[in-house]
Design a protein around this motif. Structure first.
Motif, short mmCIF file in Angstrom:
data_model
loop_
_atom_site.label_atom_id
_atom_site.label_comp_id
_atom_site.label_asym_id
_atom_site.label_seq_id
_atom_site.Cartn_x
_atom_site.Cartn_y
_atom_site.Cartn_z
N UNK A 1 0.84 -1.19 0.00
CA UNK A 1 0.00 0.00 0.00
C UNK A 1 0.88 1.25 0.00
N UNK A 2 0.58 2.16 -0.94
CA UNK A 2 1.28 3.45 -0.94
C UNK A 2 0.58 4.36 0.06
N UNK A 3 1.35 4.93 0.96
CA UNK A 3 0.75 5.78 1.99
C UNK A 3 0.03 6.98 1.37
N UNK A 4 0.51 7.45 0.23
CA UNK A 4 -0.13 8.61 -0.41
C UNK A 4 -1.56 8.29 -0.83
N UNK A 5 -1.87 7.00 -0.95
CA UNK A 5 -3.22 6.60 -1.37
C UNK A 5 -3.99 5.93 -0.24
N UNK A 6 -3.42 5.95 0.95
CA UNK A 6 -4.03 5.27 2.08
C UNK A 6 -4.79 6.29 2.91
N UNK A 7 -5.50 5.79 3.91
CA UNK A 7 -6.20 6.70 4.82
C UNK A 7 -5.65 6.43 6.21
N UNK A 8 -4.69 7.26 6.61
CA UNK A 8 -4.00 7.06 7.89
C UNK A 8 -3.95 8.40 8.62
N UNK A 9 -5.05 8.78 9.26
CA UNK A 9 -5.09 10.10 9.91
C UNK A 9 -4.34 10.09 11.25
N UNK A 10 -3.02 10.31 11.16
CA UNK A 10 -2.14 10.37 12.34
C UNK A 10 -2.45 11.63 13.15
N UNK A 11 -2.52 11.47 14.47
CA UNK A 11 -2.65 12.65 15.34
C UNK A 11 -1.29 12.94 15.97
N UNK A 12 -0.84 14.19 15.82
CA UNK A 12 0.45 14.55 16.43
C UNK A 12 0.28 14.88 17.91
N UNK A 13 -0.92 15.28 18.28
CA UNK A 13 -1.18 15.64 19.68
C UNK A 13 -1.65 14.40 20.44
N UNK A 14 -1.38 14.39 21.74
CA UNK A 14 -1.90 13.31 22.57
C UNK A 14 -3.36 13.62 22.92
N UNK A 15 -4.28 12.74 22.53
CA UNK A 15 -5.70 13.03 22.78
C UNK A 15 -5.99 13.11 24.28
N UNK A 16 -6.71 14.13 24.66
CA UNK A 16 -6.97 14.36 26.09
C UNK A 16 -7.92 13.33 26.68
N UNK A 17 -8.85 12.82 25.85
CA UNK A 17 -9.89 11.96 26.42
C UNK A 17 -9.40 10.56 26.75
N UNK A 18 -8.16 10.25 26.37
CA UNK A 18 -7.71 8.86 26.51
C UNK A 18 -6.92 8.67 27.79
N UNK A 19 -7.38 7.74 28.64
CA UNK A 19 -6.78 7.53 29.95
C UNK A 19 -5.68 6.49 29.96
N UNK A 20 -5.68 5.59 29.00
CA UNK A 20 -4.68 4.52 29.03
C UNK A 20 -3.87 4.55 27.74
N UNK A 21 -2.70 3.96 27.81
CA UNK A 21 -1.73 4.13 26.72
C UNK A 21 -2.23 3.52 25.41
N UNK A 22 -2.92 2.38 25.49
CA UNK A 22 -3.39 1.76 24.24
C UNK A 22 -4.41 2.65 23.55
N UNK A 23 -5.26 3.28 24.33
CA UNK A 23 -6.27 4.16 23.74
C UNK A 23 -5.59 5.37 23.09
N UNK A 24 -4.62 5.95 23.81
CA UNK A 24 -3.89 7.09 23.24
C UNK A 24 -3.20 6.70 21.94
N UNK A 25 -2.51 5.56 21.97
CA UNK A 25 -1.73 5.18 20.79
C UNK A 25 -2.64 4.79 19.62
N UNK A 26 -3.76 4.15 19.91
CA UNK A 26 -4.65 3.77 18.80
C UNK A 26 -5.27 5.00 18.15
N UNK A 27 -5.59 6.02 18.96
CA UNK A 27 -6.10 7.26 18.38
C UNK A 27 -5.00 7.96 17.58
N UNK A 28 -3.81 8.07 18.19
CA UNK A 28 -2.72 8.78 17.52
C UNK A 28 -2.31 8.09 16.23
N UNK A 29 -2.33 6.75 16.24
CA UNK A 29 -1.88 5.99 15.07
C UNK A 29 -2.96 5.88 13.99
N UNK A 30 -4.09 6.54 14.21
CA UNK A 30 -5.15 6.50 13.19
C UNK A 30 -5.74 5.11 13.03
#
Lengths: 440, 440
Positions: A1-30
């Motif tokens: 898969x070419x990333x330019x054609x993929x849908x990978x909405x990476x978050x650079x900020x740490x989401x505030x609503x996430x209390x545990x690391x897996x939730x934070x990383x899954x949101x950040x990693x799109x």
């Protein structure tokens, strides 16, 4: 898969609503996106991991002879009135009235429905033993959903149900699932330890939880340290050989292992001190034998070889793939992001083009991408115009096990850098060597 | 799969509740079981067909560059209030209140949710074009559900959504799906004819239905007979080449084809009489271009190359795999049962052991079963102690395309019978020849 054609909405900020690391990383990693409280969309990267987990589960279920079907999400309340659980289940059951004001519900589990199906389809012991499983979305209306897909309201569950003529057969069926679970988790790169468990609302006589260790685990567990060194049963284990399967179960239940609720301090103290292990754990699977608890109210019987009718003996066996994605991240991450075990990584290999537009770099990347893809390797080719630092960060965040860094300087020497996510080690190799190492 | 270990609850009686042939055959063949009105469990045989259909759909969606994700079944009513469709949708929407009395619903479609996801994730035209699809269970609370999974309340849908900067890009995205659908249905052995359609509750400017012909079809359709002889686009069609893709669409829309609602008798009469085709049809796919109908209320915009904000142009593209299973049976069956096209058959090959216990027959069957399975062929081996006539009936009922009949008499001459389901033809061949013919 070419990333330019993929849908990978990476978050650079740490989401505030996430209390545990897996939730934070899954949101950040799109990987996921919250759609309502406790309800998530699985974005393409997350879905890839979820599907890989499901496929491993499926292969190991099938290996035991279990047969896959698919029950619907919406169930009739009448089915649950037959077992008596409609009123027992509290507000966690999502209750629904359809347009004709009939009481329906979004299934939280399927003991009732599968018992009804088997009751209506099977008449003789000759059709047994039988193990039917499905992988389907379920709903549990948590009062305060949190922790992302670790404890979501809509969640995916593999639930298997075994049917046997008698308790002895049912024990064999239970043991088969026990062994399948050992193999399933081992294939995912997890060290799962079976522990005697309470049966809770499912009910029954015998139950084991499979627990993985993670410093962020939800509960304290105690076990003999040797568990971490035990090898899982081999792929060619003969599931029809009841004695051999029982032996595997014995091997995995002789040493001490207990959750907090079942912990016995005296027995634990008898373990040699250097082998005593107290740690945080996460439940990733749960199996139950409950005899005739459901077949009795449903009057699910078969004719036995003696010509008499017998209530069917049942067990149920659950793994939550959506929760497992989060559990694996809890158990395997660092400051930079997720560290996927190879078997469930969304892509095994990332190719990072560090100078898009440089014709030599573009050509080397395209060539590696084409060859690895043709070899059946899942590759994410970062061909975007992001800067190199951002590409490094993304590849580490989403946890690609192998990363090929292709830049003009190394390439002038005929080399690319091969990076291993788990330890960050890098090695200069030729593109051909990189291909040989990664082609699988 | 050995039938003795499978779960295939064949019904010998014709179920009274079933009004159409596909429903009758799916119940009799043990493919589905009704759990509530309009809600079905997919038994193992049915699930195999459903999965094969989904995999063909998936491969052809991916070929166009569409990316798979998975949205949840339960949606917030607020999302639908944003588009204004919450009140428009009548009683067919299954409305739910959760434990906090929040208005939720079981999604009947996902335009709102996907628009929200893209709005929240994409800022620039550089992320476009994008086509996101999922295959997920949906619910439509039909007032009088009937016809089995042909028109069930809980049903599986592949819905894709395209996102483009402008109308021209959106047309290309629409055309890509048009071409993908031609290939998808052709791979399933179906002759699907695209017909201009009304847009209905989805709304929009442009829409095609894909219709297959079946004498039991729900509506009358009219088209030029040449459609039945047109070859689908090849696998290596270049989806990035807008002109080439447009040409395929033109080729498939030049000849006359119309549903009852859109039928123009005068144009039809202008077709040479021997090429006029009036027949019953079943809709198996529906595609829509609707511009900014959803992006406008959701304010889903991207920055264009001109530095200005632009509302995203969208389309949606649906195929219902669960309904398609029934539609294929409507189009392909005989008095004995289902006639599956090879690509979606639950098993390609049945091995019928006509004398279980005869050591030569048992050995020949086991050998063929092992070899074909090792070659990657899906085989159902009927090793049960049913009589031969019952085995013939079952294999024909469930529609296995190829059946190897292994009996003591032929086997004494070194032969087995190879039977083709579609025409009932039989041929005596050696087991080795049978393997060569079927190994794929």
């Amino acid at each position: 898969m070419r990333l330019s054609r993929y849908f990978l909405p990476i978050l650079r900020e740490v989401p505030k609503e996430a209390d545990i690391v897996s939730h934070r990383l899954m949101l950040r990693a799109g990987m996921i996106r919250q759609e309502s409280a406790g309800i998530y969309a699985w974005l393409p990267l997350g879905l890839r991991v979820l599907n890989k987990i499901c496929n491993i589960i499926r292969e190991e279920q099938n290996r035991t002879g279990a047969v896959e079907l698919l029950m619907p999400t919406i169930q009739s309340a009448d089915l649950w009135r037959e077992s008596g659980r409609y009123d027992d289940y509290g507000k966690e059951m999502l209750r629904i009235k359809d347009r004709h004001e009939r009481d329906m519900l979004f299934g939280p589990t399927n003991e009732e429905m599968i018992t009804e199906i088997v009751r209506g389809s099977i008449k003789s012991y000759k059709s047994l033993p039988l193990n039917l499983y499905h992988i389907q979305w379920k709903f549990r209306d948590e009062v305060r959903p949190r922790f992302g897909v670790y404890r979501s309201r809509e969640f995916l569950m593999k639930d298997a149900y075994s049917f046997d003529l008698d308790a002895e057969g049912a024990k064999h069926s239970y043991n088969k699932m026990f062994v399948a679970y050992l193999r399933t988790f081992a294939r995912m790169g997890l060290k799962a330890i079976p522990m005697v468990a309470d049966t809770g609302p499912i009910g029954g006589n015998l139950s084991h939880e499979f627990i993985i260790l993670a410093s962020t685990g939800e509960s304290e567990v105690f076990c003999h340290g040797d568990y971490l060194e035990m090898a899982p049963p081999p792929a060619d284990v003969n599931f029809d050989d009841a004695a051999a399967i029982q032996q595997v179960v014995n091997d995995w239940t002789t040493l001490y292992a207990a959750t907090e609720e079942k912990h016995d301090a005296a027995t634990f103290a008898a373990i040699p001190a250097e082998r005593q292990m107290a740690a945080r754990g996460i439940e990733v699977g749960h199996i139950f034998y409950f005899g005739t608890k459901y077949s009795a109210p449903f009057n699910a019987k078969v004719l036995g070889p003696d010509g008499a009718e017998h209530l069917i003996h049942m067990g149920s066996y659950g793994i939550g793939p959506s929760r497992l994605v989060a559990a694996m991240i809890e158990a395997s991450h660092d400051d930079a992001g997720i560290i996927w075990p190879d078997a469930v990584a969304p892509f095994q290999v990332g190719i990072l083009n560090l100078k898009v537009g440089d014709s030599a770099v573009d050509a080397a990347c395209a060539d590696l991408y084409a060859k690895l893809t043709a070899a059946g390797v899942d590759v994410l080719y970062d061909d975007t115009d992001e800067r190199a630092g951002s590409k490094f960060a993304t590849a580490d965040l989403i946890g690609l096990p192998w990363q090929i860094l292709v830049g003009p300087k190394s390439l002038a020497d005929g080399k690319v850098e091969l990076k291993r996510r788990v330890d960050g080690s890098r090695e200069l190799v030729t593109p051909a060597e990189a291909f040989e190492r990664l082609k699988g």
